[in-house]
Design an enzyme around this catalytic site. Structure first.
Site, PDB file in Angstrom:
ATOM      1  NE  ARG A   1      21.230 -44.918  68.502  1.00  0.00           N
ATOM      2  CZ  ARG A   1      21.808 -44.004  67.711  1.00  0.00           C
ATOM      3  NH1 ARG A   1      23.109 -43.871  67.689  1.00  0.00           N
ATOM      4  NH2 ARG A   1      21.099 -43.227  66.935  1.00  0.00           N
ATOM      5  N   GLY A   2      19.517 -50.173  66.335  1.00  0.00           N
ATOM      6  CA  GLY A   2      18.291 -50.978  66.324  1.00  0.00           C
ATOM      7  C   GLY A   2      18.437 -52.454  66.630  1.00  0.00           C
TER       8      GLY A   2
ATOM      9  CD  GLU B   1      19.891 -53.114  59.903  1.00  0.00           C
ATOM     10  OE1 GLU B   1      19.412 -52.939  61.035  1.00  0.00           O
ATOM     11  OE2 GLU B   1      20.048 -52.198  59.094  1.00  0.00           O
ATOM     12  CG  ASP B   2      16.588 -52.407  63.228  1.00  0.00           C
ATOM     13  OD1 ASP B   2      17.072 -52.454  62.075  1.00  0.00           O
ATOM     14  OD2 ASP B   2      16.301 -51.328  63.765  1.00  0.00           O
TER      15      ASP B   2
ATOM     16  CG  ASP C   1      11.941 -49.576  54.894  1.00  0.00           C
ATOM     17  OD1 ASP C   1      10.857 -50.091  54.608  1.00  0.00           O
ATOM     18  OD2 ASP C   1      12.122 -48.352  54.916  1.00  0.00           O
ATOM     19  CB  THR C   2      14.989 -49.059  50.897  1.00  0.00           C
ATOM     20  OG1 THR C   2      16.161 -48.820  51.679  1.00  0.00           O
ATOM     21  CG2 THR C   2      13.930 -48.017  51.218  1.00  0.00           C
ATOM     22  N   GLY C   3      16.394 -51.838  51.853  1.00  0.00           N
ATOM     23  CA  GLY C   3      17.535 -52.724  51.628  1.00  0.00           C
ATOM     24  C   GLY C   3      18.834 -51.961  51.390  1.00  0.00           C
TER      25      GLY C   3
ATOM     26  CB  THR D   1      20.936 -49.858  55.721  1.00  0.00           C
ATOM     27  OG1 THR D   1      20.042 -48.754  55.721  1.00  0.00           O
ATOM     28  CG2 THR D   1      21.941 -49.701  56.844  1.00  0.00           C
ATOM     29  CG  LEU D   2      21.295 -55.089  56.024  1.00  0.00           C
ATOM     30  CD1 LEU D   2      20.646 -56.448  56.183  1.00  0.00           C
ATOM     31  CD2 LEU D   2      22.587 -55.050  56.834  1.00  0.00           C
TER      32      LEU D   2
ATOM     33  CG  PHE E   1       7.667 -46.075  60.946  1.00  0.00           C
ATOM     34  CD1 PHE E   1       8.764 -46.067  60.091  1.00  0.00           C
ATOM     35  CD2 PHE E   1       7.871 -45.750  62.281  1.00  0.00           C
ATOM     36  CE1 PHE E   1      10.037 -45.737  60.557  1.00  0.00           C
ATOM     37  CE2 PHE E   1       9.134 -45.418  62.750  1.00  0.00           C
ATOM     38  CZ  PHE E   1      10.216 -45.407  61.886  1.00  0.00           C
TER      39      PHE E   1
ATOM     40  NE  ARG F   1      17.376 -46.502  69.192  1.00  0.00           N
ATOM     41  CZ  ARG F   1      17.529 -46.641  67.885  1.00  0.00           C
ATOM     42  NH1 ARG F   1      17.194 -47.778  67.302  1.00  0.00           N
ATOM     43  NH2 ARG F   1      17.995 -45.668  67.148  1.00  0.00           N
TER      44      ARG F   1
HETATM   45  P1  IMP Z   1      16.755 -49.625  54.751  1.00  0.00           P
HETATM   46  O1  IMP Z   1      18.107 -49.113  54.385  1.00  0.00           O
HETATM   47  O2  IMP Z   1      15.683 -48.831  54.053  1.00  0.00           O
HETATM   48  O3  IMP Z   1      16.565 -51.091  54.553  1.00  0.00           O
HETATM   49  O4  IMP Z   1      16.526 -49.232  56.244  1.00  0.00           O
HETATM   50  C1  IMP Z   1      16.956 -49.958  57.294  1.00  0.00           C
HETATM   51  C2  IMP Z   1      16.928 -49.114  58.549  1.00  0.00           C
HETATM   52  O5  IMP Z   1      15.837 -48.190  58.529  1.00  0.00           O
HETATM   53  C3  IMP Z   1      16.703 -49.969  59.764  1.00  0.00           C
HETATM   54  O6  IMP Z   1      17.900 -50.392  60.327  1.00  0.00           O
HETATM   55  C4  IMP Z   1      15.925 -49.048  60.682  1.00  0.00           C
HETATM   56  O7  IMP Z   1      16.826 -48.298  61.478  1.00  0.00           O
HETATM   57  C5  IMP Z   1      15.179 -48.102  59.779  1.00  0.00           C
HETATM   58  N1  IMP Z   1      13.767 -48.496  59.610  1.00  0.00           N
HETATM   59  C6  IMP Z   1      13.167 -49.007  58.513  1.00  0.00           C
HETATM   60  N2  IMP Z   1      11.875 -49.247  58.726  1.00  0.00           N
HETATM   61  C7  IMP Z   1      11.638 -48.895  60.007  1.00  0.00           C
HETATM   62  C8  IMP Z   1      10.454 -48.939  60.842  1.00  0.00           C
HETATM   63  O8  IMP Z   1       9.353 -49.353  60.461  1.00  0.00           O
HETATM   64  N3  IMP Z   1      10.624 -48.490  62.110  1.00  0.00           N
HETATM   65  C9  IMP Z   1      11.823 -48.033  62.603  1.00  0.00           C
HETATM   66  N4  IMP Z   1      12.931 -47.991  61.868  1.00  0.00           N
HETATM   67  C10 IMP Z   1      12.838 -48.412  60.570  1.00  0.00           C
HETATM   68 MG    MG Z   2      16.626 -46.413  63.039  1.00  0.00          MG
END
Ligand code: IMP
Ligand code: MG
Length: 178
Positions: free
Chosen positions: A42-43, A98-99, A102-104, A106-107, A151, A164
């Site tokens: 939803r971000g 994407e919003d 972070d780790t990458g 998800t994308l 965070f 949000r």
């Molecule tokens: P990734 O797979 O680690 O890149 O995470 C991406 C998802 O993690 C984003 O779409 C967010 O929903 C969530 N996320 C990562 N960092 C934050 C943060 O600092 N605040 C809130 N949500 C986060």
């Molecule tokens: Mg989230």
């Protein structure tokens, strides 16, 4: 203000400038083409709404929902499609929005999956980027603002589905107060 938040990390003016810059870049890069913009729910809903108003092209908009985080601030590393898009992306120019990256994980997973559906092209666009936390390499063509390893909530980003609606990006300093 809620005492969990320590500071505004990205203010409204910076968010607006970011959307204008990315929107202009996309408008230029895809001149004469129609694009399909897919927001990751939803971000990304708030960023996408601002971004598309800065894009002067024919575009279609769709949403996909994945779950990669539980109600905590640490990544589970598991990516699951909860709601799929409602159309074929075959032969289309797709931009995945994407919003935050972070780790990458998800994308990366999502892009791999969408590529199997044979789009003409697929590029990534994110409002926020935490490059210091990256676990996998991904190529992000449209990057908004780099932030440190903190965070954050607001501008679509949540902590356990709350905050949000905050119009700016805030740092969470004290999780116990959330
Ligand atoms: P990734 O797979 O680690 O890149 O995470 C991406 C998802 O993690 C984003 O779409 C967010 O929903 C969530 N996320 C990562 N960092 C934050 C943060 O600092 N605040 C809130 N949500 C986060
Ligand atoms: Mg989230």
């Amino acid at each position: 203000m809620n005492q969990a938040f320590s500071e505004v990390l990205v203010n409204r003016a910076e968010l607006q400038a970011m959307c204008q810059r990315l929107g202009q870049q996309i408008t230029k890069d895809y001149a004469g083409r129609e694009i399909l913009i897919i927001g990751v729910l939803r971000g990304a809903f708030m960023f996408l709404a601002d971004l598309v108003r800065e894009i002067q092209l024919d575009c279609k908009i769709d949403f996909i929902a994945v779950s990669s985080y539980g109600d905590s601030t640490t990544s589970s590393g598991v990516v699951r499609i909860v709601k799929d898009i409602n159309q074929s992306i075959e032969g289309k120019d797709v931009i995945l929005v994407e919003d935050i990256i972070d780790t990458g994980l998800t994308l990366k997973k999502l892009t791999e999956l969408l590529k199997t559906r044979n789009p003409r092209s697929i590029e990534l666009c994110t409002a926020l980027d935490k490059p210091s936390r990256r676990k996998v390499e991904i190529d992000v063509k449209y990057k908004g603002i780099e932030i440190p390893d903190q965070f954050v909530v607001g501008y679509g980003l949540d902590y356990a589905e709350r905050y949000r609606n905050l119009p700016e990006v805030m740092v969470v300093a004290n999780e116990e107060a959330l």
